[in-house]
Design a protein around this motif. Structure first.
Motif, PDB file in Angstrom:
ATOM      1  N   LYS A  49       0.825  -1.217   0.000  1.00 20.52           N
ATOM      2  CA  LYS A  49       0.000   0.000   0.000  1.00 20.52           C
ATOM      3  C   LYS A  49       0.857   1.264   0.000  1.00 20.52           C
ATOM      4  CE  LYS A  49      -4.058  -1.966   2.208  1.00 20.52           C
ATOM      5  NZ  LYS A  49      -4.945  -1.938   3.375  1.00 20.52           N
ATOM      6  N   LYS A  50       1.807   1.359   0.940  1.00 18.75           N
ATOM      7  CA  LYS A  50       2.650   2.559   1.073  1.00 18.75           C
ATOM      8  C   LYS A  50       4.086   2.122   1.368  1.00 18.75           C
ATOM      9  CE  LYS A  50      -0.961   5.582   2.841  1.00 18.75           C
ATOM     10  NZ  LYS A  50      -1.353   6.482   3.923  1.00 18.75           N
ATOM     11  N   PRO A  51       4.904   1.970   0.338  1.00 23.11           N
ATOM     12  CA  PRO A  51       6.268   1.461   0.570  1.00 23.11           C
ATOM     13  C   PRO A  51       7.232   2.485   1.184  1.00 23.11           C
ATOM     14  CG  PRO A  51       5.917   1.864  -1.762  1.00 23.11           C
ATOM     15  CD  PRO A  51       4.602   2.094  -1.086  1.00 23.11           C
ATOM     16  N   VAL A  52       6.973   3.782   1.039  1.00 22.57           N
ATOM     17  CA  VAL A  52       7.924   4.808   1.471  1.00 22.57           C
ATOM     18  C   VAL A  52       8.236   4.734   2.971  1.00 22.57           C
ATOM     19  CG1 VAL A  52       8.359   7.292   1.619  1.00 22.57           C
ATOM     20  CG2 VAL A  52       7.371   6.317  -0.457  1.00 22.57           C
ATOM     21  N   PRO A  53       7.238   4.641   3.864  1.00 24.39           N
ATOM     22  CA  PRO A  53       7.588   4.575   5.302  1.00 24.39           C
ATOM     23  C   PRO A  53       8.427   3.340   5.654  1.00 24.39           C
ATOM     24  CG  PRO A  53       5.261   5.080   5.040  1.00 24.39           C
ATOM     25  CD  PRO A  53       5.799   4.746   3.689  1.00 24.39           C
ATOM     26  N   TYR A  54       8.160   2.237   4.990  1.00 28.99           N
ATOM     27  CA  TYR A  54       8.929   1.029   5.277  1.00 28.99           C
ATOM     28  C   TYR A  54      10.356   1.162   4.763  1.00 28.99           C
ATOM     29  CZ  TYR A  54       4.542  -1.095   6.651  1.00 28.99           C
ATOM     30  OH  TYR A  54       3.368  -1.372   7.294  1.00 28.99           O
ATOM     31  N   LEU A  55      10.515   1.777   3.602  1.00 26.06           N
ATOM     32  CA  LEU A  55      11.861   1.996   3.085  1.00 26.06           C
ATOM     33  C   LEU A  55      12.629   2.976   3.962  1.00 26.06           C
ATOM     34  CD1 LEU A  55      11.120   2.158  -0.748  1.00 26.06           C
ATOM     35  CD2 LEU A  55      12.185   0.292   0.526  1.00 26.06           C
ATOM     36  N   ALA A  56      11.961   3.999   4.459  1.00 30.78           N
ATOM     37  CA  ALA A  56      12.614   4.953   5.357  1.00 30.78           C
ATOM     38  C   ALA A  56      13.039   4.257   6.650  1.00 30.78           C
ATOM     39  CB  ALA A  56      11.671   6.112   5.657  1.00 30.78           C
ATOM     40  N   GLY A  57      12.179   3.401   7.172  1.00 35.43           N
ATOM     41  CA  GLY A  57      12.528   2.644   8.376  1.00 35.43           C
ATOM     42  C   GLY A  57      13.701   1.719   8.137  1.00 35.43           C
ATOM     43  N   LEU A  58      13.712   1.083   6.986  1.00 34.68           N
ATOM     44  CA  LEU A  58      14.822   0.198   6.635  1.00 34.68           C
ATOM     45  C   LEU A  58      16.119   0.989   6.532  1.00 34.68           C
ATOM     46  CD1 LEU A  58      15.869  -2.597   5.743  1.00 34.68           C
ATOM     47  CD2 LEU A  58      15.259  -1.945   3.406  1.00 34.68           C
ATOM     48  N   ALA A  59      16.066   2.149   5.886  1.00 33.63           N
ATOM     49  CA  ALA A  59      17.265   2.984   5.746  1.00 33.63           C
ATOM     50  C   ALA A  59      17.761   3.450   7.121  1.00 33.63           C
ATOM     51  CB  ALA A  59      16.967   4.183   4.857  1.00 33.63           C
ATOM     52  N   ALA A  60      16.845   3.820   7.989  1.00 39.03           N
ATOM     53  CA  ALA A  60      17.241   4.245   9.336  1.00 39.03           C
ATOM     54  C   ALA A  60      17.883   3.088  10.097  1.00 39.03           C
ATOM     55  CB  ALA A  60      16.028   4.770  10.098  1.00 39.03           C
ATOM     56  N   GLY A  61      17.318   1.907   9.971  1.00 37.43           N
ATOM     57  CA  GLY A  61      17.886   0.735  10.637  1.00 37.43           C
ATOM     58  C   GLY A  61      19.284   0.422  10.140  1.00 37.43           C
ATOM     59  N   VAL A  62      19.468   0.512   8.832  1.00 39.69           N
ATOM     60  CA  VAL A  62      20.794   0.268   8.248  1.00 39.69           C
ATOM     61  C   VAL A  62      21.785   1.320   8.747  1.00 39.69           C
ATOM     62  CG1 VAL A  62      22.087   0.293   6.079  1.00 39.69           C
ATOM     63  CG2 VAL A  62      19.946  -0.978   6.234  1.00 39.69           C
ATOM     64  N   ALA A  63      21.341   2.563   8.832  1.00 42.42           N
ATOM     65  CA  ALA A  63      22.223   3.630   9.308  1.00 42.42           C
ATOM     66  C   ALA A  63      22.630   3.396  10.766  1.00 42.42           C
ATOM     67  CB  ALA A  63      21.534   4.983   9.163  1.00 42.42           C
ATOM     68  N   VAL A  64      21.694   2.974  11.590  1.00 43.42           N
ATOM     69  CA  VAL A  64      22.000   2.717  13.001  1.00 43.42           C
ATOM     70  C   VAL A  64      22.988   1.562  13.127  1.00 43.42           C
ATOM     71  CG1 VAL A  64      21.017   1.881  15.174  1.00 43.42           C
ATOM     72  CG2 VAL A  64      19.876   3.707  13.915  1.00 43.42           C
ATOM     73  N   VAL A  65      22.707   0.468  12.433  1.00 44.01           N
ATOM     74  CA  VAL A  65      23.613  -0.691  12.507  1.00 44.01           C
ATOM     75  C   VAL A  65      24.985  -0.315  11.956  1.00 44.01           C
ATOM     76  CG1 VAL A  65      24.029  -3.014  11.623  1.00 44.01           C
ATOM     77  CG2 VAL A  65      21.770  -2.394  12.478  1.00 44.01           C
ATOM     78  N   GLY A  66      25.015   0.430  10.859  1.00 44.85           N
ATOM     79  CA  GLY A  66      26.301   0.876  10.299  1.00 44.85           C
ATOM     80  C   GLY A  66      27.063   1.746  11.276  1.00 44.85           C
ATOM     81  N   GLY A  67      26.355   2.650  11.962  1.00 44.54           N
ATOM     82  CA  GLY A  67      27.004   3.495  12.957  1.00 44.54           C
ATOM     83  C   GLY A  67      27.581   2.692  14.105  1.00 44.54           C
ATOM     84  N   ILE A  68      26.870   1.680  14.532  1.00 48.71           N
ATOM     85  CA  ILE A  68      27.360   0.819  15.622  1.00 48.71           C
ATOM     86  C   ILE A  68      28.610   0.067  15.173  1.00 48.71           C
ATOM     87  CG2 ILE A  68      26.829  -1.231  17.004  1.00 48.71           C
ATOM     88  CD1 ILE A  68      23.913  -0.175  17.094  1.00 48.71           C
ATOM     89  N   VAL A  69      28.590  -0.450  13.956  1.00 50.63           N
ATOM     90  CA  VAL A  69      29.759  -1.180  13.440  1.00 50.63           C
ATOM     91  C   VAL A  69      30.964  -0.260  13.347  1.00 50.63           C
ATOM     92  CG1 VAL A  69      30.687  -2.332  11.384  1.00 50.63           C
ATOM     93  CG2 VAL A  69      28.410  -2.927  12.223  1.00 50.63           C
ATOM     94  N   VAL A  70      30.767   0.954  12.841  1.00 48.73           N
ATOM     95  CA  VAL A  70      31.873   1.910  12.734  1.00 48.73           C
ATOM     96  C   VAL A  70      32.420   2.256  14.122  1.00 48.73           C
ATOM     97  CG1 VAL A  70      32.435   4.299  12.105  1.00 48.73           C
ATOM     98  CG2 VAL A  70      31.165   2.854  10.524  1.00 48.73           C
ATOM     99  N   ALA A  71      31.527   2.478  15.085  1.00 46.25           N
ATOM    100  CA  ALA A  71      31.976   2.815  16.434  1.00 46.25           C
ATOM    101  C   ALA A  71      32.763   1.672  17.063  1.00 46.25           C
ATOM    102  CB  ALA A  71      30.764   3.151  17.310  1.00 46.25           C
ATOM    103  N   VAL A  72      32.346   0.459  16.856  1.00 45.55           N
ATOM    104  CA  VAL A  72      33.057  -0.697  17.405  1.00 45.55           C
ATOM    105  C   VAL A  72      34.425  -0.842  16.735  1.00 45.55           C
ATOM    106  CG1 VAL A  72      33.041  -3.225  17.538  1.00 45.55           C
ATOM    107  CG2 VAL A  72      30.985  -1.930  18.151  1.00 45.55           C
ATOM    108  N   LEU A  73      34.472  -0.664  15.439  1.00 48.52           N
ATOM    109  CA  LEU A  73      35.748  -0.806  14.722  1.00 48.52           C
ATOM    110  C   LEU A  73      36.736   0.304  15.089  1.00 48.52           C
ATOM    111  CD1 LEU A  73      34.526  -1.936  11.200  1.00 48.52           C
ATOM    112  CD2 LEU A  73      35.590  -3.334  12.987  1.00 48.52           C
ATOM    113  N   ARG A  74      36.253   1.485  15.397  1.00 44.22           N
ATOM    114  CA  ARG A  74      37.145   2.594  15.792  1.00 44.22           C
ATOM    115  C   ARG A  74      37.754   2.374  17.161  1.00 44.22           C
ATOM    116  NH1 ARG A  74      34.540   8.308  13.853  1.00 44.22           N
ATOM    117  NH2 ARG A  74      34.891   7.981  11.641  1.00 44.22           N
ATOM    118  N   ARG A  75      37.045   1.670  18.017  1.00 42.48           N
ATOM    119  CA  ARG A  75      37.563   1.423  19.386  1.00 42.48           C
ATOM    120  C   ARG A  75      38.738   0.463  19.369  1.00 42.48           C
ATOM    121  NH1 ARG A  75      33.197   0.994  24.116  1.00 42.48           N
ATOM    122  NH2 ARG A  75      32.906   3.235  24.286  1.00 42.48           N
ATOM    123  N   ARG A  76      38.858  -0.315  18.358  1.00 37.12           N
ATOM    124  CA  ARG A  76      39.928  -1.328  18.319  1.00 37.12           C
ATOM    125  C   ARG A  76      41.239  -0.728  17.973  1.00 37.12           C
ATOM    126  NH1 ARG A  76      37.573  -6.894  15.892  1.00 37.12           N
ATOM    127  NH2 ARG A  76      36.075  -7.187  17.502  1.00 37.12           N
TER     128      ARG A  76
END
Length: 76
Positions: A49-76
């Protein structure tokens, strides 16, 4: 005496039916695979019915997970 017995039997039967309905509802709520299937079908219908909100949520989730991965890799 028979009327009281019939009335009591009817009330017991009604209460038993309500108990079975309640137990069935509880079982449905606690059935995790069934609930996952219901949620997945709701998401699929929402995406159709409305793909845009789901795509935005997916993009936000990817950004959060990517940020966590970058933060973990920088600590090493």
């Amino acid at each position: 005496m028979t009327d009281q017995h019939d009335d009591l039997a009817d009330r017991v039967a009604s209460t038993r039916a309500q108990l079975f309905d309640t137990l069935d509802a509880i079982e449905d709520k606690l059935n995790v695979p069934k609930q996952i299937g219901i949620a997945a079908s709701k998401v699929k219908r929402g995406i159709d019915k409305k793909p845009v909100p789901y795509l935005a949520g997916l993009a936000a989730g990817v950004a959060v997970v990517g940020g966590i991965v970058v933060a973990v890799l920088r600590r090493r």
